[in-house]
Motif scaffolding. Structure first.
Motif, PDB file in Angstrom:
ATOM      1  N   LYS A  54       0.834  -1.199   0.000  1.00 14.82           N
ATOM      2  CA  LYS A  54       0.000   0.000   0.000  1.00 14.82           C
ATOM      3  C   LYS A  54       0.874   1.256   0.000  1.00 14.82           C
ATOM      4  O   LYS A  54       0.617   2.223  -0.731  1.00 14.82           O
ATOM      5  CB  LYS A  54      -0.915   0.000   1.220  1.00 14.82           C
ATOM      6  N   LYS A  55       1.894   1.233   0.865  1.00 15.34           N
ATOM      7  CA  LYS A  55       2.776   2.400   0.947  1.00 15.34           C
ATOM      8  C   LYS A  55       3.516   2.616  -0.371  1.00 15.34           C
ATOM      9  O   LYS A  55       3.604   3.741  -0.877  1.00 15.34           O
ATOM     10  CB  LYS A  55       3.783   2.205   2.076  1.00 15.34           C
ATOM     11  N   ILE A  56       4.052   1.508  -0.917  1.00 12.44           N
ATOM     12  CA  ILE A  56       4.783   1.627  -2.180  1.00 12.44           C
ATOM     13  C   ILE A  56       3.870   2.124  -3.288  1.00 12.44           C
ATOM     14  O   ILE A  56       4.237   3.027  -4.078  1.00 12.44           O
ATOM     15  CB  ILE A  56       5.408   0.265  -2.550  1.00 12.44           C
ATOM     16  N   SER A  57       2.649   1.549  -3.325  1.00 20.28           N
ATOM     17  CA  SER A  57       1.702   1.962  -4.367  1.00 20.28           C
ATOM     18  C   SER A  57       1.285   3.418  -4.189  1.00 20.28           C
ATOM     19  O   SER A  57       1.113   4.160  -5.173  1.00 20.28           O
ATOM     20  CB  SER A  57       0.462   1.058  -4.328  1.00 20.28           C
ATOM     21  N   ALA A  72      -0.052  15.960  -6.181  1.00 19.65           N
ATOM     22  CA  ALA A  72       0.688  15.167  -5.186  1.00 19.65           C
ATOM     23  C   ALA A  72       0.113  15.366  -3.796  1.00 19.65           C
ATOM     24  O   ALA A  72      -0.061  14.416  -3.027  1.00 19.65           O
ATOM     25  CB  ALA A  72       2.164  15.572  -5.216  1.00 19.65           C
ATOM     26  N   GLY A  73      -0.226  16.610  -3.456  1.00 21.11           N
ATOM     27  CA  GLY A  73      -0.803  16.877  -2.128  1.00 21.11           C
ATOM     28  C   GLY A  73      -2.151  16.213  -1.949  1.00 21.11           C
ATOM     29  O   GLY A  73      -2.469  15.674  -0.879  1.00 21.11           O
ATOM     30  N   PHE A 107      -4.485   9.183   0.593  1.00 17.81           N
ATOM     31  CA  PHE A 107      -3.854   7.950   1.094  1.00 17.81           C
ATOM     32  C   PHE A 107      -3.636   7.997   2.598  1.00 17.81           C
ATOM     33  O   PHE A 107      -3.735   6.988   3.270  1.00 17.81           O
ATOM     34  CB  PHE A 107      -2.516   7.729   0.365  1.00 17.81           C
ATOM     35  N   LYS A 108      -3.357   9.201   3.104  1.00 15.37           N
ATOM     36  CA  LYS A 108      -3.149   9.326   4.557  1.00 15.37           C
ATOM     37  C   LYS A 108      -4.452   9.095   5.296  1.00 15.37           C
ATOM     38  O   LYS A 108      -4.493   8.447   6.352  1.00 15.37           O
ATOM     39  CB  LYS A 108      -2.617  10.732   4.848  1.00 15.37           C
ATOM     40  N   HIS A 164      -5.193   5.579   5.686  1.00 16.88           N
ATOM     41  CA  HIS A 164      -4.143   4.917   6.500  1.00 16.88           C
ATOM     42  C   HIS A 164      -3.251   4.036   5.621  1.00 16.88           C
ATOM     43  O   HIS A 164      -2.761   2.984   6.083  1.00 16.88           O
ATOM     44  CB  HIS A 164      -4.759   4.069   7.623  1.00 16.88           C
ATOM     45  N   TRP A 165      -3.073   4.439   4.399  1.00 19.50           N
ATOM     46  CA  TRP A 165      -2.125   3.728   3.550  1.00 19.50           C
ATOM     47  C   TRP A 165      -0.710   4.271   3.761  1.00 19.50           C
ATOM     48  O   TRP A 165       0.256   3.633   3.334  1.00 19.50           O
ATOM     49  CB  TRP A 165      -2.504   3.882   2.080  1.00 19.50           C
ATOM     50  N   LEU A 166      -0.625   5.456   4.327  1.00 21.72           N
ATOM     51  CA  LEU A 166       0.674   6.075   4.600  1.00 21.72           C
ATOM     52  C   LEU A 166       0.794   6.389   6.084  1.00 21.72           C
ATOM     53  O   LEU A 166      -0.209   6.552   6.781  1.00 21.72           O
ATOM     54  CB  LEU A 166       0.828   7.365   3.770  1.00 21.72           C
TER      55      LEU A 166
END
Length: 337
Positions: free
Chosen positions: A278-281, A324-325, A331-332, A335-337
């Motif tokens: 998830k984080k990588i994606s 990007a923001g 994603f934050k 809770h993927w990041l």
């Protein structure tokens, strides 16, 4: 057929040793008060039929003795009796029980002991009886009782070996990575086979005692002693079987627990890998958006919109930052990041 030994006894003492079975009856006829003890090893049916003709043995006894693989039993055919016994020998090197079969045919003046296996060897039994003429003077029944005693006494080392095997299994049950199902099953089969060999003994001994004269007090005492040993062996074998059944249950539970633990570990590892993916994606998506915008405006076509616009560069940088923001915030929040 191999003849182990052949002797005629009078008053408990060996008086003749016929060279062949065909010579036994003529020699026995010379001693009206004597009896013959013949030891044979794996005779075939033809040889047994000849023996039956010479010694007046019932044809059903011949059939049972020639076929082998009989259950332990005591049967009477007129004045002749057939006693089938299962011997047992513990093989230390292989940690297994080797079973044998012994047939004892007793008549008024004859005792024929037939072995269908290598063990036990009754040479010591014969020497022991010959050293005690008083017992041997009791006739063919003395041979039967001595063989019974020898076989039942031979069960004790087997029980000691089985006990050691059961102890090893109990010690190994909780050892990490040791799965004992196959060994427990093999040992259970040996204990069950052993029970089949010894369980009929009390009834057989009772049947033998029932046809003994009331005056044969010493014979009855010896028979009771053999019976006591047999009962102890039966009880110990039943205890070992119960222990093995419990051990198999415990082993199954432990194997299931270990499998559950391994499944849990694999699941946890899979979940950790999923979180990392998830984080990588997420970071890949965040980086992809500015890269896409930068690659579009980097194509340098003359007729591209905003190519000559004064605010084109700040606009593209801002657009990259906005994409990007926005993706980082999404994603934050998940809770993927």
């Amino acid at each position: 057929m191999v003849m182990i030994d052949n002797a005629v006894y009078v008053a408990g003492r060996r008086v003749a040793s016929p060279a062949g079975i065909e010579q036994t009856l003529p020699v026995l006829a010379e001693y009206p008060d004597g009896f013959a003890w013949v030891g044979l090893y794996r005779p075939d049916e033809t040889e047994l039929r000849q023996l039956a003709t010479d010694f007046d043995i019932h044809e059903l006894i011949v059939e049972d003795s020639s076929q082998g693989h009989q259950r332990p039993k005591y049967e009477r055919y007129g004045e002749t009796t057939l006693t089938v016994l299962r011997s047992a020998h513990y093989v230390d090197a292989e940690e297994r029980v080797d079973f044998g079969e012994v047939h004892v045919i007793t008549g008024p003046r004859t005792a024929v002991v037939i072995r269908h296996s290598e063990a036990p060897n009754f040479a010591e039994t014969r020497r022991g009886l010959e050293a005690d003429p008083t017992r041997l003077a009791e006739g063919p029944e003395a041979v039967l009782f001595a063989v019974l005693d020898e076989i039942v006494d031979g069960y004790e080392p087997v029980m000691a070996g089985l006990e050691n095997d059961v102890d090893e299994i109990e010690d190994a049950l909780f050892a990490e990575g040791h799965e004992q199902s196959q060994r427990i099953y093999q040992l259970s089969r040996e204990v069950i086979a052993f029970q089949r060999a010894v369980t009929p003994l009390p009834a057989m001994l009772a049947a033998i005692a029932a046809r003994m004269p009331a005056t044969a007090l010493e014979q009855r005492r010896r028979l009771r002693d053999v019976g006591d040993h047999a009962v102890r062996v039966i009880e110990r074998a039943a205890g070992y079987r119960s222990l093995l059944e419990n051990a198999l249950t415990v082993n199954t539970a432990l194997v299931g627990q270990r499998q559950n633990d391994e499944t849990r570990i694999l699941t946890e590892a899979s979940l950790r890998q999923s979180e990392e993916m998830k984080k990588i994606s997420s970071w890949a998506a965040i980086i992809f958006a500015p890269s896409l915008i930068g690659s579009v405006y980097g194509m340098n076509f003359h007729n591209m919109p905003e190519l000559s616009w004064e605010w084109g560069y700040p606009f593209s940088i801002g657009l990259m930052a906005a994409f990007a923001g926005a993706l980082y915030w999404i994603f934050k929040k998940k809770h993927w990041l």
